[in-house]
Scaffold this active site. Structure first.
Site, PDB file in Angstrom:
ATOM      1  CG  ASP A  46      -1.386  -4.454 -13.170  1.00 61.61           C
ATOM      2  OD1 ASP A  46      -2.129  -4.180 -12.212  1.00 61.61           O
ATOM      3  OD2 ASP A  46      -1.777  -4.472 -14.341  1.00 61.61           O
ATOM      4  CD  GLU A  93       0.557   3.736 -14.241  1.00 65.36           C
ATOM      5  OE1 GLU A  93       0.794   3.422 -13.071  1.00 65.36           O
ATOM      6  OE2 GLU A  93       0.544   2.917 -15.184  1.00 65.36           O
TER       7      GLU A  93
END
Lengths: 351, 351
Positions: free
Chosen positions: B238, B67
């Protein structure tokens, strides 16, 4: 700065600084390096459909833009950080600076951090030459270069090496830039003609490259400057609001692009209807679409630079590391003995 | 590797390696560093509306995710590269590694490159403590920590420093992890109780932190384990498909989040309807929304980690460079004398 304990092998990432990149270019030679880069770029265009493609992630400000350009082929992930700040020139900064990272998709670990200001110049010229190999008229010997900025010499040398160009005609609105480029290319074996106007530069050229830097709608080429059979390589129009060619030229040309969703926003074709037909370069390279159809056709490569080209360039650089040794190792990743014991690793570093 | 010419000052970017970061943590002290970091994080939550916010740009693969998390406050731009590969643990790699960059918005030049594996652990615990300062019951002295992985000790020390926690009750499904955490915290002044179950750990705790690492829907806390008045700090859920709390707990709690568009996808609330009411933490910090309303309320901070927290952490690190000297300079940016003469710079480096 104090001494730190030696990190483990897994923590280390090869780093190619600007100095190391310049060593690498000089060791391999800029022409050979661009020709080798071109093979990587063409190889990745051939497997275009395997890439995870996304338009760049841009953060705009009044002064310019900062972009992240990620892509992945399923095995390797790469991204480039690049800024574009036209007003930097006046303030003594580069308009564009860039760096990039390659990582392994299977574990997410970076395997290369590299400067990409120099590398982007090389890959841009190599990409232009790849496109021209498929689109330019056969036997082209003369290249007009309009804009003698940072990209100019790379274009000249890539086209000399990969297309057999012998004559270069250069024009820039700043005569000092033209002189700079001519001096840098003096020993290249190319026949260089500095020109006083764009009209003079394009006379007799089979290929025209526009690589100017103004961030505005400009008309570097007007319609009457472009004769039948020419290949145009437009690389300066690369962000919203920045174009180089008169719209009428676009309407007379067969237009080839990298990635339409990005080029529609950033390229010359932002002047055209959003459904104006364009051909993707990868389709030409794989033989799925026709390139140049005849000697009178005007072909236009509306190049804005795409993430896969940076990926190809980083992949090439990574493959040169062992061969050239032009890199350092950076302690970028934490690698505790026990992966759950990050805190313990920090405490033990007190030593 | 050969010698390279010395690059100019503009070409250099301060770099904080893992080794330098560990020096910095040890020089400042982990507790003080997290408390100082918390001030930067809270300051940036207070000016939340100034940030250019975007959900992270993720590249998913069967093994994990890579990411990019960019943000900007208009003056400074920052991004974090972070991977998440749960299967890495078994293969001797870190589940998560990270690094980040800060840059000037006005000219696009990077001003800091830093490791962020250690730094993210610090900022995550500091963010938890910021939220707890606003949400936990007054006078809380006991913290239950469920999950004794890489985040565990940082949580314990941040809550000791910033909330006055005195007792820590730790449970992990792997007793060795619990022993590791207890040993690391032995000299912290905290009263540590290793526990045999989650039920035992939460007994008498006013604050419960869940920080487990499984990438799956798990039920670390069941409904009967959470009594009235407790503050839950859920940081292990998460990513999509990874949660830690039973849905019934969520329905009994007042839920606070960082950035709803991201938390709806990644947090505990992915188990709830997309319009289930949540309160943004920045609104509590700025006084626009109420935090804890009374001693019996269950508050839940559903934390997934947001780009502004990394931005705050990088901003803090940059401000420590001159004070601590724990950095090196990297030759990351090309800086030719004449910005248009990139090719000449490369050639002159041949020397």
């Amino acid at each position: 700065m104090t001494d730190a304990p030696a990190p483990s092998r897994l923590a280390m990432v090869p780093f190619v600084s600007v100095a190391r990149m310049m060593e690498m270019v000089n060791a391999i030679g800029p022409r050979r390096m661009m020709a080798e880069l071109a093979e990587y770029i063409e190889e990745d265009f051939r497997r275009w459909e395997r890439f995870d493609k996304t338009p760049r992630v841009a953060s705009h400000s009044p002064e310019g833009v900062i972009e992240l350009m990620p892509t992945s082929d399923g095995e390797t992930y790469g991204f480039k950080y690049v800024n574009g700040h036209p007003s930097n020139l006046k303030r003594g900064f580069q308009t564009v600076t860039a760096f990039g990272v390659l990582a392994r998709v299977d574990n997410g670990y970076p395997v290369l951090l590299s400067e990409m200001t120099v590398l982007t110049a090389l890959r841009t010229a190599a990409t232009s030459a790849v496109a021209a190999r498929h689109l330019a008229p056969k036997g082209a010997k003369t290249l007009a270069l309009i804009g003698a900025g940072a990209q100019c010499e790379f274009q000249a040398l890539a086209f000399q090496e990969m297309l057999g160009i012998e004559k270069i005609r250069i024009y820039d609105i700043d005569p000092a830039a033209t002189r700079k480029a001519a001096a840098n290319l003096a020993e290249s074996g190319l026949d260089i003609t500095p020109c006083q106007s764009g009209e003079e530069a394009v006379a007799g050229a089979q290929i025209i490259t526009t690589c100017t830097a103004d961030k505005q709608y400009a008309t570097i080429l007007t319609d009457n400057m472009v004769g039948a059979g020419v290949h145009i390589n437009a690389i300066g129009g690369d962000c919203p609001g920045k174009t180089e060619l008169h719209r009428d030229i676009l309407l007379r040309s067969e237009i080839f692009v990298e990635y339409p969703p990005q080029t529609r926003i950033e390229g010359e074709i932002q002047q055209l209807d959003p459904d104006h037909p364009v051909t993707e370069l990868w389709r030409v390279i794989t033989g799925q679409s026709e390139g140049r159809r005849g000697p009178d056709q005007i072909t236009l490569f509306d190049s804005v630079g795409f993430a896969t080209e940076d990926f190809s360039a980083l992949r090439y650089v990574r493959d040169q590391l062992d061969r050239t040794g032009h890199y350092e190792m950076l302690d970028l990743l934490a690698d505790p003995d026990d992966t759950r014991d990050l805190y313990g690793m920090v405490m033990r570093a007190k030593g």
